[in-house]
Structure formats: C-alpha cells, structure tokens
Design an enzyme around this catalytic site. Structure first.
Site, PDB file in Angstrom:
ATOM      1  N   PHE A   1       7.300  -5.149  -3.149  1.00 45.23           N
ATOM      2  CA  PHE A   1       6.539  -5.477  -4.385  1.00 45.23           C
ATOM      3  C   PHE A   1       5.481  -4.002  -5.831  1.00 45.23           C
ATOM      4  O   PHE A   1       7.010  -3.374  -5.405  1.00 45.23           O
ATOM      5  CB  PHE A   1       5.257  -6.072  -3.947  1.00 45.23           C
ATOM      6  CG  PHE A   1       5.881  -7.719  -3.479  1.00 45.23           C
ATOM      7  CD1 PHE A   1       6.610  -8.319  -4.754  1.00 45.23           C
ATOM      8  CD2 PHE A   1       5.398  -7.976  -2.087  1.00 45.23           C
ATOM      9  CE1 PHE A   1       6.826  -9.953  -4.292  1.00 45.23           C
ATOM     10  CE2 PHE A   1       6.043  -9.873  -1.826  1.00 45.23           C
ATOM     11  CZ  PHE A   1       6.214 -10.334  -2.772  1.00 45.23           C
ATOM     12  N   SER A   2       4.361  -4.318  -5.508  1.00 43.30           N
ATOM     13  CA  SER A   2       3.901  -3.430  -5.760  1.00 43.30           C
ATOM     14  C   SER A   2       3.413  -1.543  -5.304  1.00 43.30           C
ATOM     15  O   SER A   2       3.663  -0.308  -6.228  1.00 43.30           O
ATOM     16  CB  SER A   2       2.543  -3.797  -6.367  1.00 43.30           C
ATOM     17  OG  SER A   2       2.704  -4.320  -7.510  1.00 43.30           O
ATOM     18  N   THR A   3       4.516  -1.546  -4.435  1.00 41.39           N
ATOM     19  CA  THR A   3       5.060  -0.642  -4.315  1.00 41.39           C
ATOM     20  C   THR A   3       5.517   0.415  -4.795  1.00 41.39           C
ATOM     21  O   THR A   3       5.670   1.760  -5.221  1.00 41.39           O
ATOM     22  CB  THR A   3       5.395  -0.499  -2.487  1.00 41.39           C
ATOM     23  OG1 THR A   3       4.170  -1.054  -1.716  1.00 41.39           O
ATOM     24  CG2 THR A   3       5.734   1.357  -2.304  1.00 41.39           C
TER      25      THR A   3
END
Length: 379
Positions: A65-67
C-alpha cells in the site's frame, strides 16, 4: 559493522520473525536493513499463501500500500535533482488540466506535503475506475480543492499518486512505472523487486494479503470522519486485502501504493542517505531538503499530528519518534524508512494486515536493529 555483529542481529531478527509466525500473530513477514550502505539484515518467515503452504522468501513480492508513496517521492526528487521538475512550479504548468476549479496555484511542493487540497474521491468510485489511469487523472483534475492549496495539510491517500504520477508522465513521457524503473530501480539493481504496477509475469511471485484486524479497525470509523468521507468514501476502495489481491489492481500503475520486497525498499532508502555499491540517488543537500520538516501539525484527514517532509512522514513511532528519520508506512503495518542519524535504513513488509496493538512488529524489530547498530556505529 563488524561481520559478527551483523550475523548476530540477522539471527536475532530471524528468530523474532519465526516466533511471531509460530505464535499465530503473523502470517508472512520480510525485514531488511542497511547500515552505511551495507546490508545487515535480510530475513523472512512464514507463508506466501496459506499457513503450511508455500514458504515466503526474500524475493517474494508483497503489496505494501502507501509504503509506495516513498518510492514516488524519491522519483520526484531524482527528477528534481536532474532539473526536470521544480517544487515551487504550479502543477498546471506541467499538466494544464489540473489547474481547473481553483487549483491553478497548487505546486509540486503542495502535492508532496499533502497540502494541495484535493484528497477526495467521488463517493461512488469503483475499483475498475481506480485502476484506469486516464479516468482517475480526469477525476482528479476536475476536483475543487477542499481548502486553499498550501493553507493546510490533509493526507492525500489515493490522489497523491495521480497528482504526482501524471506530473511525472507529462514531464518525462514515461508512465510512472516506466519512470520509476528508468530513474530509480534500474540504477539500484532492484528493477525486478520494486514496483508500482506489476508486470503480469510477476503475479506468481506475489504473496496474497490476508486480513488480520485492519479491516475491523476501519469499520467503526463513522462515515462523517474525514478519512472515511473523503479518502476512502466507499468500501470498494478501502485499502484491504480484498482490493489488493485483485489481479487488475496489482497490475495497475498506482503510484500512491507499491509492491516490493523488503530488501529492495531498504536498499532504496540506503541509497538516499549514502552510497550503495557506488550508487547514490540524491545529493546530501537534496536529501536534507526532502527530509527536513516541511509541514507539522494536525492532518485534516487523519486527525492526528504529524511532521512531514517533501513526500515522506518524519519521526513515526517505528522511527522511534526521531525527526531525522523519514519514510512512509502503508495500510496494515508495512513501512520503509531511512534514519539519517544512524546511517540506517529499514523495511518491513507483511502479508497480514493489522492495526493497533496487533501492529507492533515493525516497531519491535526496528528497535531490535537500532539497539544493535547504535553503539557499534557510534551515532
């Protein structure tokens, strides 16, 4: 770091991972770390599918995801280092359609700091639309800002990717995935381990995500909460396993998210703070500009207080609250960051999505590595 110390921390982290999996708290985990440009940890444990099934490896890909926002920010900074993009130029200079409805003064800096004012998605947005680049760029360009760009910061959970990704595309002529490969992953030698959208050939290497308590944590958020109302306005676009395991989603070029191995993401952050096998992605001056505090205070979408650099979060709990550390976390507990004070980079990728008290593994493992390297490195 002395090789014996490195072997010791590798063994300790590996043992902790095995214990987390054996206890049933975790399904599959990867942890990697670099110190002063050298790999010191590359550990993994658990399963790439069901418990007792296919073992997870260091080369297994995990959607995090937002990593991936940290990868996008890094790409933008590499382009800025080459003089191709300017932080204080309006986005509409590169992408004229974006300037509609009061966004003509929103700059690249505003996008990086989540201050552009357009974190919202249409209430009825679907996964199919989410995965269609042209559709989503048109949606974002047509939005009216919720606040005057630059006046406040509110997490642009999905829109961060299209705003910066389309800007990159207009400048380079490359899709975000192509630009990431050209400017970041190929120079680092991780072009087969760190992605926005996956090539179809890599789907078989990708470990499915499983729900822990992450979806249950999202469930009680009231529909009026800013994050629920604007960032993820309906359940179809919640950042949960059901969405992330969709074939079309994994293949889509979504620079708000990323699919990676822990060792590739740790290598990326190591190459921001120093050289890795002769490769350094950014100058020290550029890193200081990108990773110093740019905005600080309440985030209008997350309703918490955060420090942010240009595209990175600073001083998160997994970073021991140290504002010299910068990176990005992802829904369900993944994270990748660099600690400038220690010359350390760290990444944890995970297959089980968790939150709250169940999501302590990254902090525990980062603390374990910090405790091993700080005395030895003298920082």
């Amino acid at each position: 770091m002395d090789r014996r110390v490195s072997a010791d921390v590798q063994a300790r982290v590996g043992g902790l991972l095995e214990g987390l999996v054996e206890s049933g708290r975790e399904s599959g985990l990867q942890v990697a770390a670099y110190l002063d440009g050298e790999p010191i940890v590359d550990a993994h444990a658990g399963w790439a599918d069901r418990p007792g099934g296919r073992p997870l490896g260091s080369d297994s890909l995990i959607h995090s995801f937002s990593t991936g926002k940290g990868f996008t920010a890094t790409l933008v900074h590499v382009l800025a280092e080459r003089g191709l993009i300017d932080y204080d130029t309006p986005i509409a200079h590169y992408w004229p359609e974006f300037g509609a409805h009061g966004k003509e003064r929103a700059t690249v800096r505003h996008a990086l700091t989540h201050t552009a004012g357009v974190p919202q998605l249409p209430a009825a947005i679907t996964p199919d639309e989410l995965c269609d680049w042209d559709t989503m760029c048109a949606v974002v360009a047509a939005q009216e800002p919720l606040w005057e760009p630059g006046s406040a910061s509110g997490y642009h959970g999905w829109t961060f990717g299209w705003i910066l990704g389309e800007t990159v595309r207009r400048i380079t002529g490359l899709t975000p995935a192509e630009a990431l490969r050209t400017y970041v992953t190929e120079p680092l030698g991780v072009q087969d381990e760190l992605y926005f959208g996956l090539p179809e050939s890599e789907l078989a290497r990708t470990a499915p995500l499983v729900e822990g308590n992450w979806e249950a944590w999202l469930e009680p958020l009231p529909p009026s909460a800013p994050f629920r109302r604007h960032v993820v306005p309906n359940r179809a676009v919640w950042t949960v396993a059901e969405l992330a395991n969709r074939r079309a989603y994994l293949l889509a070029d979504l620079p708000a998210c990323g699919t990676t191995t822990a060792r590739a993401a740790a290598r990326l952050y190591a190459a921001l703070t120093g050289e890795v096998e002769g490769v350094r992605l950014l100058s020290p001056q550029r890193v200081a500009l990108a990773a110093d505090v740019a905005v600080e205070g309440e985030d209008l979408m997350l309703r918490g207080r955060y420090a942010k650099g240009l595209g990175y979060f600073l001083g998160l709990p997994e970073m021991a609250g140290d504002l010299r550390a910068f990176g990005h976390h992802g829904s369900g507990g993944s994270i990748a960051f660099a600690d400038r004070g220690r010359g350390l980079s760290f990444c944890l990728t995970r297959t089980r999505l968790v939150a709250g008290a169940a999501g302590t593994a990254a902090r525990m493992l980062a603390d374990e590595i910090r405790s091993a390297v700080t005395p030895a490195n003298g920082h």
